[in-house]
Scaffold this motif. Structure first.
Motif, PDB file in Angstrom:
ATOM      1  N   THR A   1     -44.897  51.248 113.809  1.00 51.15           N
ATOM      2  CA  THR A   1     -46.276  51.535 113.437  1.00 51.15           C
ATOM      3  C   THR A   1     -46.615  52.966 113.813  1.00 51.15           C
ATOM      4  O   THR A   1     -46.262  53.433 114.886  1.00 51.15           O
ATOM      5  CB  THR A   1     -47.239  50.576 114.174  1.00 51.15           C
ATOM      6  OG1 THR A   1     -46.880  49.236 113.854  1.00 51.15           O
ATOM      7  CG2 THR A   1     -48.672  50.825 113.783  1.00 51.15           C
ATOM      8  N   ARG A   2     -47.307  53.637 112.919  1.00 56.12           N
ATOM      9  CA  ARG A   2     -47.745  55.004 113.161  1.00 56.12           C
ATOM     10  C   ARG A   2     -49.226  55.111 112.828  1.00 56.12           C
ATOM     11  O   ARG A   2     -49.779  54.312 112.108  1.00 56.12           O
ATOM     12  CB  ARG A   2     -46.970  56.004 112.292  1.00 56.12           C
ATOM     13  CG  ARG A   2     -45.481  56.018 112.506  1.00 56.12           C
ATOM     14  CD  ARG A   2     -45.109  56.578 113.879  1.00 56.12           C
ATOM     15  NE  ARG A   2     -43.679  56.693 114.041  1.00 56.12           N
ATOM     16  CZ  ARG A   2     -42.888  55.727 114.487  1.00 56.12           C
ATOM     17  NH1 ARG A   2     -43.382  54.563 114.807  1.00 56.12           N
ATOM     18  NH2 ARG A   2     -41.586  55.925 114.618  1.00 56.12           N
ATOM     19  N   SER A   3     -49.830  56.161 113.341  1.00 52.40           N
ATOM     20  CA  SER A   3     -51.238  56.456 113.094  1.00 52.40           C
ATOM     21  C   SER A   3     -51.331  57.592 112.090  1.00 52.40           C
ATOM     22  O   SER A   3     -50.403  58.387 111.962  1.00 52.40           O
ATOM     23  CB  SER A   3     -51.880  56.870 114.420  1.00 52.40           C
ATOM     24  OG  SER A   3     -53.101  57.526 114.207  1.00 52.40           O
TER      25      SER A   3
ATOM     26  N   GLY B   1     -38.452  61.671 105.590  1.00 51.35           N
ATOM     27  CA  GLY B   1     -37.333  60.735 105.548  1.00 51.35           C
ATOM     28  C   GLY B   1     -37.746  59.291 105.754  1.00 51.35           C
ATOM     29  O   GLY B   1     -36.924  58.385 105.669  1.00 51.35           O
ATOM     30  N   GLU B   2     -39.004  59.064 106.041  1.00 45.51           N
ATOM     31  CA  GLU B   2     -39.521  57.707 106.235  1.00 45.51           C
ATOM     32  C   GLU B   2     -40.250  57.260 104.977  1.00 45.51           C
ATOM     33  O   GLU B   2     -40.627  58.073 104.146  1.00 45.51           O
ATOM     34  CB  GLU B   2     -40.495  57.668 107.422  1.00 45.51           C
ATOM     35  CG  GLU B   2     -39.886  58.046 108.756  1.00 45.51           C
ATOM     36  CD  GLU B   2     -39.019  56.952 109.350  1.00 45.51           C
ATOM     37  OE1 GLU B   2     -38.881  55.875 108.745  1.00 45.51           O
ATOM     38  OE2 GLU B   2     -38.470  57.179 110.435  1.00 45.51           O
ATOM     39  N   LYS B   3     -40.470  55.952 104.866  1.00 45.41           N
ATOM     40  CA  LYS B   3     -41.236  55.386 103.761  1.00 45.41           C
ATOM     41  C   LYS B   3     -42.222  54.377 104.338  1.00 45.41           C
ATOM     42  O   LYS B   3     -41.892  53.629 105.252  1.00 45.41           O
ATOM     43  CB  LYS B   3     -40.317  54.654 102.773  1.00 45.41           C
ATOM     44  CG  LYS B   3     -39.260  55.528 102.140  1.00 45.41           C
ATOM     45  CD  LYS B   3     -39.859  56.431 101.117  1.00 45.41           C
ATOM     46  CE  LYS B   3     -38.749  57.234 100.441  1.00 45.41           C
ATOM     47  NZ  LYS B   3     -39.236  58.361  99.742  1.00 45.41           N
ATOM     48  N   PRO B   4     -43.436  54.342 103.788  1.00 45.80           N
ATOM     49  CA  PRO B   4     -44.428  53.387 104.297  1.00 45.80           C
ATOM     50  C   PRO B   4     -44.214  51.992 103.712  1.00 45.80           C
ATOM     51  O   PRO B   4     -43.592  51.831 102.671  1.00 45.80           O
ATOM     52  CB  PRO B   4     -45.751  53.972 103.799  1.00 45.80           C
ATOM     53  CG  PRO B   4     -45.379  54.644 102.514  1.00 45.80           C
ATOM     54  CD  PRO B   4     -43.989  55.197 102.734  1.00 45.80           C
TER      55      PRO B   4
ATOM     56  N   LEU C   1     -50.328  55.358  99.783  1.00 47.27           N
ATOM     57  CA  LEU C   1     -51.011  55.289 101.065  1.00 47.27           C
ATOM     58  C   LEU C   1     -52.157  56.287 101.097  1.00 47.27           C
ATOM     59  O   LEU C   1     -53.288  55.949 101.451  1.00 47.27           O
ATOM     60  CB  LEU C   1     -50.016  55.577 102.197  1.00 47.27           C
ATOM     61  CG  LEU C   1     -50.566  55.440 103.609  1.00 47.27           C
ATOM     62  CD1 LEU C   1     -49.507  54.826 104.518  1.00 47.27           C
ATOM     63  CD2 LEU C   1     -50.995  56.769 104.170  1.00 47.27           C
ATOM     64  N   VAL C   2     -51.890  57.516 100.691  1.00 45.04           N
ATOM     65  CA  VAL C   2     -52.921  58.561 100.660  1.00 45.04           C
ATOM     66  C   VAL C   2     -54.049  58.165  99.716  1.00 45.04           C
ATOM     67  O   VAL C   2     -55.227  58.310 100.045  1.00 45.04           O
ATOM     68  CB  VAL C   2     -52.295  59.924 100.285  1.00 45.04           C
ATOM     69  CG1 VAL C   2     -53.355  60.952  99.934  1.00 45.04           C
ATOM     70  CG2 VAL C   2     -51.408  60.430 101.420  1.00 45.04           C
ATOM     71  N   SER C   3     -53.705  57.625  98.543  1.00 43.69           N
ATOM     72  CA  SER C   3     -54.733  57.175  97.587  1.00 43.69           C
ATOM     73  C   SER C   3     -55.633  56.116  98.193  1.00 43.69           C
ATOM     74  O   SER C   3     -56.854  56.161  98.020  1.00 43.69           O
ATOM     75  CB  SER C   3     -54.079  56.606  96.329  1.00 43.69           C
ATOM     76  OG  SER C   3     -53.606  57.629  95.517  1.00 43.69           O
ATOM     77  N   ALA C   4     -55.035  55.155  98.897  1.00 41.90           N
ATOM     78  CA  ALA C   4     -55.826  54.069  99.494  1.00 41.90           C
ATOM     79  C   ALA C   4     -56.801  54.618 100.537  1.00 41.90           C
ATOM     80  O   ALA C   4     -57.965  54.200 100.598  1.00 41.90           O
ATOM     81  CB  ALA C   4     -54.900  53.027 100.113  1.00 41.90           C
TER      82      ALA C   4
ATOM     83  N   GLN D   1     -47.446  50.825 108.748  1.00 41.06           N
ATOM     84  CA  GLN D   1     -46.106  50.366 109.103  1.00 41.06           C
ATOM     85  C   GLN D   1     -45.104  51.156 108.287  1.00 41.06           C
ATOM     86  O   GLN D   1     -45.319  51.400 107.103  1.00 41.06           O
ATOM     87  CB  GLN D   1     -45.930  48.884 108.756  1.00 41.06           C
ATOM     88  CG  GLN D   1     -46.707  47.939 109.624  1.00 41.06           C
ATOM     89  CD  GLN D   1     -46.083  47.812 110.982  1.00 41.06           C
ATOM     90  OE1 GLN D   1     -46.722  48.123 111.956  1.00 41.06           O
ATOM     91  NE2 GLN D   1     -44.858  47.374 111.067  1.00 41.06           N
ATOM     92  N   LEU D   2     -44.006  51.514 108.915  1.00 41.33           N
ATOM     93  CA  LEU D   2     -42.916  52.160 108.207  1.00 41.33           C
ATOM     94  C   LEU D   2     -41.911  51.111 107.767  1.00 41.33           C
ATOM     95  O   LEU D   2     -41.716  50.106 108.453  1.00 41.33           O
ATOM     96  CB  LEU D   2     -42.220  53.186 109.108  1.00 41.33           C
ATOM     97  CG  LEU D   2     -43.081  54.354 109.565  1.00 41.33           C
ATOM     98  CD1 LEU D   2     -42.311  55.211 110.565  1.00 41.33           C
ATOM     99  CD2 LEU D   2     -43.526  55.190 108.394  1.00 41.33           C
TER     100      LEU D   2
END
Length: 188
Positions: free
Chosen positions: A44-46, A56-59, A78-81, A160-161
């Motif tokens: 989990t990230r903020s 290199g990560e994906k949500p 994610l950004v759109s949401a 979550q990643l």
């Protein structure tokens, strides 16, 4: 202390808190790796996390402070949401409308009422779009800049990643599923 100074100090403290969370997550991962185990803690990230650490990560999913969650399998989704949520708050939307066609990135406008001037317009609300054609790091920097302009509190939004591909391959091997071939192949 003036209100603006307090707000700036709080923003710096929130960024430091997110950076400390990143360090704690990495520490946990390394301790488990040294012991040959996988951490059981969620990835989990903020939104306050370091944008550089997301390369290199994906949500997988997005969680708002009020308990709403949304599956987001790409950074743009994610950004759109997050932007749609920001745009649904009248005060935030009004602040963004006031700076549309003014806020620019390195080469192009970031907020506009005309999606045709953008490479990848992400709709915030009717008549308001955000440029989404950036790499992960710059996309998050621009997102946070725009959210700050709107006065939108994103300090408690988390995501979550997805599990990394090599981790998924190891899981497949452990349950006996065949591993996909990788690398070049010859054909005639």
């Amino acid at each position: 202390m003036k209100q603006q100074n307090q707000d700036e100090l709080l923003a710096v403290l929130e960024r430091l808190r997110a950076a400390l969370q990143d360090v704690q997550n990495e520490y946990t991962r390394l301790v488990y790796a040294l012991n040959g185990k996988e951490p059981s803690v969620a990835r989990t990230r903020s939104l306050l996390s370091s944008p550089a650490a997301l390369k290199g990560e994906k949500p997988a999913s997005l969680s708002f402070p009020d308990g709403r969650t949304k599956q987001t399998y790409t950074w743009r989704k994610l950004v759109s949401a997050v932007l749609e949520d920001c745009g649904s708050i009248p005060e935030c939307r009004d602040r963004l409308v006031a700076v549309k066609n003014i806020v620019a990135g390195r080469k192009r406008v970031v907020l506009s009422d005309d999606p045709s001037v953008m490479n990848v317009p992400l709709k915030i609300s009717d008549g308001l779009y955000f440029e989404g054609f950036f790499d992960t790091e710059f996309l998050f920097k621009q997102l946070r800049y725009v959210l700050d302009l709107a006065g939108y509190d994103y300090s408690e939004i988390t995501f979550q990643l997805r599990e990394r591909k090599h981790e998924q391959t190891e899981e497949q091997e452990s349950v006996g599923e065949p591993e996909e071939e990788s690398g070049p192949t010859m054909s005639m």
